[in-house]
Design a protein around this motif. Structure first.
Motif, short mmCIF file in Angstrom:
data_model
loop_
_atom_site.label_atom_id
_atom_site.label_comp_id
_atom_site.label_asym_id
_atom_site.label_seq_id
_atom_site.Cartn_x
_atom_site.Cartn_y
_atom_site.Cartn_z
N MET A 1 0.84 -1.18 0.00
CA MET A 1 0.00 0.00 0.00
C MET A 1 0.88 1.24 0.00
SD MET A 1 -3.24 -0.58 2.51
CE MET A 1 -2.49 -1.59 3.75
N LYS A 2 0.39 2.27 -0.65
CA LYS A 2 1.07 3.55 -0.68
C LYS A 2 0.08 4.64 -0.30
CE LYS A 2 4.35 2.15 -4.16
NZ LYS A 2 4.98 2.46 -5.43
N VAL A 3 0.60 5.71 0.26
CA VAL A 3 -0.24 6.84 0.65
C VAL A 3 -0.51 7.69 -0.60
CG1 VAL A 3 -0.45 8.89 2.09
CG2 VAL A 3 0.70 6.86 2.98
N GLU A 4 -1.78 7.89 -0.90
CA GLU A 4 -2.19 8.69 -2.05
C GLU A 4 -2.40 10.15 -1.67
OE1 GLU A 4 -6.42 8.61 -3.90
OE2 GLU A 4 -5.21 7.14 -4.97
N SER A 5 -3.00 10.36 -0.49
CA SER A 5 -3.26 11.72 -0.02
C SER A 5 -3.40 11.71 1.49
CB SER A 5 -4.52 12.29 -0.67
OG SER A 5 -5.65 11.55 -0.27
N ALA A 6 -3.33 12.90 2.06
CA ALA A 6 -3.44 13.05 3.51
C ALA A 6 -4.27 14.29 3.82
CB ALA A 6 -2.06 13.18 4.15
N ARG A 7 -4.89 14.26 4.98
CA ARG A 7 -5.63 15.42 5.47
C ARG A 7 -5.40 15.50 6.98
NH1 ARG A 7 -12.12 16.55 5.30
NH2 ARG A 7 -12.00 18.63 6.22
N ILE A 8 -5.01 16.69 7.45
CA ILE A 8 -4.74 16.92 8.86
C ILE A 8 -5.76 17.92 9.37
CG2 ILE A 8 -3.00 17.63 10.55
CD1 ILE A 8 -2.20 15.22 8.69
N CYS A 9 -6.40 17.61 10.50
CA CYS A 9 -7.40 18.50 11.09
C CYS A 9 -7.08 18.73 12.56
CB CYS A 9 -8.79 17.90 10.98
SG CYS A 9 -9.37 17.70 9.30
N ASP A 10 -7.09 19.97 12.97
CA ASP A 10 -6.96 20.37 14.38
C ASP A 10 -5.69 19.88 15.05
OD1 ASP A 10 -9.38 21.80 14.43
OD2 ASP A 10 -10.50 19.93 14.61
N PHE A 11 -4.57 19.93 14.34
CA PHE A 11 -3.29 19.53 14.92
C PHE A 11 -2.35 20.73 14.93
CE2 PHE A 11 1.00 17.74 14.71
CZ PHE A 11 0.98 16.90 15.80
N LYS A 12 -1.91 21.10 16.11
CA LYS A 12 -1.01 22.24 16.32
C LYS A 12 -1.50 23.46 15.55
CE LYS A 12 2.88 19.55 17.83
NZ LYS A 12 4.29 19.36 17.82
N SER A 13 -0.73 23.97 14.58
CA SER A 13 -1.14 25.18 13.86
C SER A 13 -2.02 24.88 12.65
CB SER A 13 0.10 25.95 13.41
OG SER A 13 0.88 25.16 12.53
N VAL A 14 -2.32 23.63 12.39
CA VAL A 14 -3.13 23.26 11.22
C VAL A 14 -4.58 23.04 11.64
CG1 VAL A 14 -3.43 21.58 9.36
CG2 VAL A 14 -1.13 22.14 10.16
N LYS A 15 -5.45 23.95 11.23
CA LYS A 15 -6.88 23.81 11.52
C LYS A 15 -7.47 22.73 10.61
CE LYS A 15 -10.97 24.90 13.12
NZ LYS A 15 -11.42 24.14 14.25
N ASP A 16 -7.26 22.85 9.30
CA ASP A 16 -7.71 21.85 8.34
C ASP A 16 -6.87 22.02 7.07
OD1 ASP A 16 -8.97 20.11 6.58
OD2 ASP A 16 -10.98 20.86 6.99
N SER A 17 -6.07 21.03 6.77
CA SER A 17 -5.18 21.13 5.59
C SER A 17 -5.93 20.90 4.29
CB SER A 17 -4.06 20.10 5.70
OG SER A 17 -4.57 18.78 5.53
N GLU A 21 -2.72 15.90 -2.03
CA GLU A 21 -2.31 14.79 -2.87
C GLU A 21 -0.80 14.58 -2.75
OE1 GLU A 21 -4.52 12.95 -4.58
OE2 GLU A 21 -6.16 14.24 -3.92
N LEU A 22 -0.39 13.34 -2.59
CA LEU A 22 1.03 13.00 -2.49
C LEU A 22 1.42 12.24 -3.74
CD1 LEU A 22 1.01 11.84 1.23
CD2 LEU A 22 1.62 14.08 0.34
N GLU A 23 2.30 12.82 -4.51
CA GLU A 23 2.73 12.21 -5.77
C GLU A 23 3.68 11.06 -5.51
OE1 GLU A 23 1.54 13.07 -8.74
OE2 GLU A 23 0.29 14.61 -7.80
N GLN A 24 3.77 10.14 -6.45
CA GLN A 24 4.60 8.96 -6.28
C GLN A 24 6.09 9.30 -6.28
OE1 GLN A 24 3.81 5.95 -9.17
NE2 GLN A 24 4.79 4.37 -7.96
N LEU A 29 6.28 20.58 0.09
CA LEU A 29 5.41 21.45 0.88
C LEU A 29 5.99 22.85 0.82
CD1 LEU A 29 4.81 19.29 4.08
CD2 LEU A 29 3.27 19.65 2.16
N LEU A 30 5.20 23.77 0.33
CA LEU A 30 5.62 25.17 0.24
C LEU A 30 4.70 26.01 1.10
CD1 LEU A 30 6.13 25.48 -3.62
CD2 LEU A 30 7.89 25.19 -1.89
N GLY A 31 5.27 27.02 1.75
CA GLY A 31 4.46 27.92 2.54
C GLY A 31 5.32 28.89 3.30
#
Length: 76
Positions: A1-17, A21-24, A29-31
């Protein structure tokens, strides 16, 4: 299995990412400083370590339900 995408909610400074999509081959990550890039990666890495979260890990404006996932990974 491979990770296709991720979503982070309510963790530290991330309210909702939103769904990230995570490319193969490469994903970048830019910001601006203090925009949550490191928190995003820490949340993903916590899956691998079975780490428990404490109050300081939860976003300050969160109304998080203890049954809602902080990290969601979509696999293929």
């Amino acid at each position: 299995m491979k990770v296709e995408s991720a979503r982070i909610c309510d963790f530290k400074s991330v309210k909702d990412s939103g769904r990230v999509e995570l490319e193969q081959d490469i994903t970048t990550l830019l910001g601006k400083n203090e925009s949550g890039k490191t928190a995003f990666l820490e949340a993903i890495s916590s899956i691998n370590t079975n780490e428990e979260y404490d109050e300081s890990d939860i976003h300050s404006e969160s109304s998080v339900n203890p049954f809602d996932p902080i990290v969601q990974l979509h696999l293929y």
